[in-house]
Write a protein that holds these residues in place. Structure first.
Motif, short mmCIF file in Angstrom:
data_model
loop_
_atom_site.label_atom_id
_atom_site.label_comp_id
_atom_site.label_asym_id
_atom_site.label_seq_id
_atom_site.Cartn_x
_atom_site.Cartn_y
_atom_site.Cartn_z
N SER A 51 77.42 64.65 22.29
CA SER A 51 78.57 64.43 21.63
C SER A 51 79.25 63.21 21.60
CB SER A 51 79.70 65.51 22.17
OG SER A 51 79.01 66.78 21.91
N TYR A 52 79.23 62.65 22.93
CA TYR A 52 79.57 61.33 23.34
C TYR A 52 79.02 60.30 22.40
CZ TYR A 52 80.39 56.84 25.57
OH TYR A 52 80.67 55.48 25.97
N ILE A 53 77.61 60.29 22.07
CA ILE A 53 77.18 59.19 21.29
C ILE A 53 77.47 59.46 19.49
CG2 ILE A 53 74.89 58.69 20.47
CD1 ILE A 53 73.61 59.11 23.22
N ALA A 54 77.46 60.84 19.39
CA ALA A 54 77.92 61.18 17.86
C ALA A 54 79.38 60.48 17.70
CB ALA A 54 77.88 62.62 17.79
N ALA A 55 80.11 60.24 18.52
CA ALA A 55 81.55 59.90 18.02
C ALA A 55 81.45 58.49 17.51
CB ALA A 55 82.50 60.02 19.41
N PHE A 56 80.46 57.70 17.78
CA PHE A 56 80.35 56.33 17.39
C PHE A 56 79.88 56.11 16.08
CE2 PHE A 56 80.87 56.17 22.04
CZ PHE A 56 81.72 55.16 22.22
N PRO A 57 80.16 55.05 15.58
CA PRO A 57 79.44 54.60 14.48
C PRO A 57 77.87 54.54 14.31
CG PRO A 57 81.26 53.16 14.78
CD PRO A 57 81.18 53.87 15.71
N LYS A 58 77.02 54.77 13.48
CA LYS A 58 75.82 54.81 13.39
C LYS A 58 74.99 53.66 13.96
CE LYS A 58 74.97 57.96 9.46
NZ LYS A 58 74.37 58.13 8.03
N GLU A 59 75.48 52.40 13.78
CA GLU A 59 75.08 51.17 14.38
C GLU A 59 75.04 51.28 15.99
OE1 GLU A 59 78.94 49.99 12.81
OE2 GLU A 59 77.23 51.15 12.18
N ILE A 60 76.04 51.85 16.60
CA ILE A 60 76.41 51.88 17.88
C ILE A 60 75.59 53.10 18.39
CG2 ILE A 60 78.09 52.00 19.65
CD1 ILE A 60 78.21 49.50 17.85
N GLN A 61 75.54 54.11 17.61
CA GLN A 61 74.84 55.33 18.15
C GLN A 61 73.28 54.69 18.18
OE1 GLN A 61 74.92 58.72 15.55
NE2 GLN A 61 77.00 58.15 14.81
N LYS A 62 72.62 54.02 17.39
CA LYS A 62 71.33 53.62 17.79
C LYS A 62 71.30 52.74 19.16
CE LYS A 62 67.86 50.85 15.02
NZ LYS A 62 67.67 49.68 16.24
N LEU A 63 72.27 52.03 19.24
CA LEU A 63 72.08 51.26 20.59
C LEU A 63 72.19 52.05 21.80
CD1 LEU A 63 74.46 48.23 19.66
CD2 LEU A 63 72.04 48.23 19.59
N LEU A 64 73.10 53.21 21.78
CA LEU A 64 73.26 54.10 22.76
C LEU A 64 71.86 54.76 22.93
CD1 LEU A 64 76.97 55.24 22.27
CD2 LEU A 64 76.11 54.00 24.03
N GLU A 65 71.37 55.11 21.83
CA GLU A 65 70.06 55.91 22.10
C GLU A 65 68.83 55.12 22.40
OE1 GLU A 65 69.04 58.95 21.66
OE2 GLU A 65 70.72 60.07 21.10
N GLU A 66 68.94 53.72 22.12
CA GLU A 66 67.97 52.95 22.54
C GLU A 66 68.01 52.97 24.35
OE1 GLU A 66 68.31 49.20 20.80
OE2 GLU A 66 67.19 50.10 18.90
N MET A 67 69.29 52.82 24.60
CA MET A 67 69.50 52.90 26.20
C MET A 67 68.99 53.92 26.74
SD MET A 67 70.87 49.82 27.23
CE MET A 67 71.83 50.20 28.90
N ARG A 68 69.55 55.06 26.19
CA ARG A 68 69.03 56.63 26.74
C ARG A 68 67.51 56.97 26.67
NH1 ARG A 68 71.16 62.09 23.46
NH2 ARG A 68 71.28 63.31 24.89
N GLN A 69 66.88 56.48 25.79
CA GLN A 69 65.53 56.65 25.72
C GLN A 69 64.72 55.62 26.41
OE1 GLN A 69 64.20 59.37 24.27
NE2 GLN A 69 66.33 59.78 23.31
N THR A 70 65.14 54.63 26.68
CA THR A 70 64.73 53.68 27.76
C THR A 70 64.64 53.86 29.07
OG1 THR A 70 65.11 51.70 26.15
CG2 THR A 70 64.50 51.27 28.62
N ILE A 71 65.89 54.60 29.43
CA ILE A 71 66.16 54.92 30.65
C ILE A 71 65.21 56.12 30.95
CG2 ILE A 71 67.94 56.06 32.41
CD1 ILE A 71 69.88 53.94 31.09
N ARG A 72 65.42 57.03 30.07
CA ARG A 72 64.31 58.49 30.18
C ARG A 72 62.98 58.07 30.43
NH1 ARG A 72 66.02 62.86 25.63
NH2 ARG A 72 67.74 63.85 26.79
N LYS A 73 62.51 57.02 29.77
CA LYS A 73 61.10 56.79 29.86
C LYS A 73 60.56 56.49 31.24
CE LYS A 73 57.20 54.11 27.50
NZ LYS A 73 57.02 53.11 26.61
N VAL A 74 61.66 55.47 31.82
CA VAL A 74 61.28 54.90 33.25
C VAL A 74 61.57 56.20 34.31
CG1 VAL A 74 61.95 53.51 35.06
CG2 VAL A 74 61.83 52.69 32.57
N ALA A 75 62.61 57.03 33.91
CA ALA A 75 63.00 58.00 34.76
C ALA A 75 63.11 59.44 34.20
CB ALA A 75 64.60 57.94 35.29
#
Length: 263
Positions: free
Chosen positions: A10-34
């Protein structure tokens, strides 16, 4: 790897698509390591935890904020010299590519810190906290604490809802068992609660199901009750026999709700 946390979605969905993309990139990068870390909303922003807070990230007007704690930044002071920041935080501006490799390195470093800290506590014979229960286990525990007869009714309702579709999951929300949609959805305002299908209300033993957006469902049977301005609709069950008699209708309403999801 754990499922998506609906509050972070819900937090990510509240932002414009281009910002959602950046947030998801951060999310997935962290997930891959942890991969063993849990995600949640902490201090109002997406947070990963592993033996305590690991890292946080958030979107602002002109940048993505990354919060790996002061020690997490100090160890990479040279690599981060080109970015603005403060104690415990660094800013990645929107006009530059996210340094995802560096985010991964810092996250890995923070994991090592937290594990070392946990190991140190263990050596001091500090009582170990029981592992955090999964969403499913939390719901089970909640039901087991209810009056046995009430628990049987709630367990029956739980099985009906979960068996309706594989993309329905459960957790404790507003101190009661709740069910939500886990699939893809169009961006929406977090306060609209569009992922929430059913929230139970068990105050003083009353067996009520609340459909936060039940008004959208075309129910001509009278199964859904109420005429709330915010779109809520409710269903009250008397006992286990009442649940069994309305099982098909409950499933039908949930399926209708799912068919209206904006993907």
């Amino acid at each position: 790897m754990t499922k998506n946390n609906p509050d972070v979605d819900s937090y990510i969905a509240a932002f414009p698509k281009e910002i959602q993309k950046l947030l998801e990139e951060m999310r997935q990068t962290i997930r891959k390591v942890a991969p063993d870390a849990e995600e949640k909303i902490g201090y109002g922003i997406p947070t990963f935890t592993l033996n305590g807070n690991l890292v946080h990230y958030a979107a602002f007007k002109n940048h993505i904020g990354f919060y790996p704690a002061p020690r997490g930044l100090e160890a990479f002071k040279k690599e981060l010299s080109g970015y603005k920041g403060a104690k415990g935080s660094v800013q990645f501006p929107f006009d530059k590519p996210l340094p995802l490799d560096l985010v991964a390195k810092i996250t890995k470093y923070r994991i090592e810190q937290n594990l070392a800290k946990a190991d140190s506590k263990s050596k001091k014979k500090t009582p170990v906290k029981p592992p955090k229960l999964s969403d499913k286990e939390q719901v089970t525990e909640h039901i087991q604490k209810l009056d046995p007869e009430l628990g049987k009714v709630i367990e029956a309702i739980r099985k009906i809802i979960l068996s309706t579709d594989k993309e329905i999951a459960e957790h404790i929300k507003w101190n009661n068992p709740s069910f939500y949609y886990t699939g893809e959805m169009k961006p929406f305002e977090p306060k609209e609660y569009k992922r929430d299908i059913v929230v139970m209300n068990l105050h003083k033993g009353r067996i009520m199901l609340v459909f936060p957006s039940g008004a959208r469902v075309k129910d001509t049977t009278g199964f859904l009750e109420g005429d709330y301005k915010d779109g809520r609709r409710t269903v009250v069950f008397k006992d286990l026999d009442d649940v069994k008699s309305k099982e098909k209708t409950l499933k039908s309403v949930v399926k209708e709700w799912l068919s209206l999801v904006e993907k």
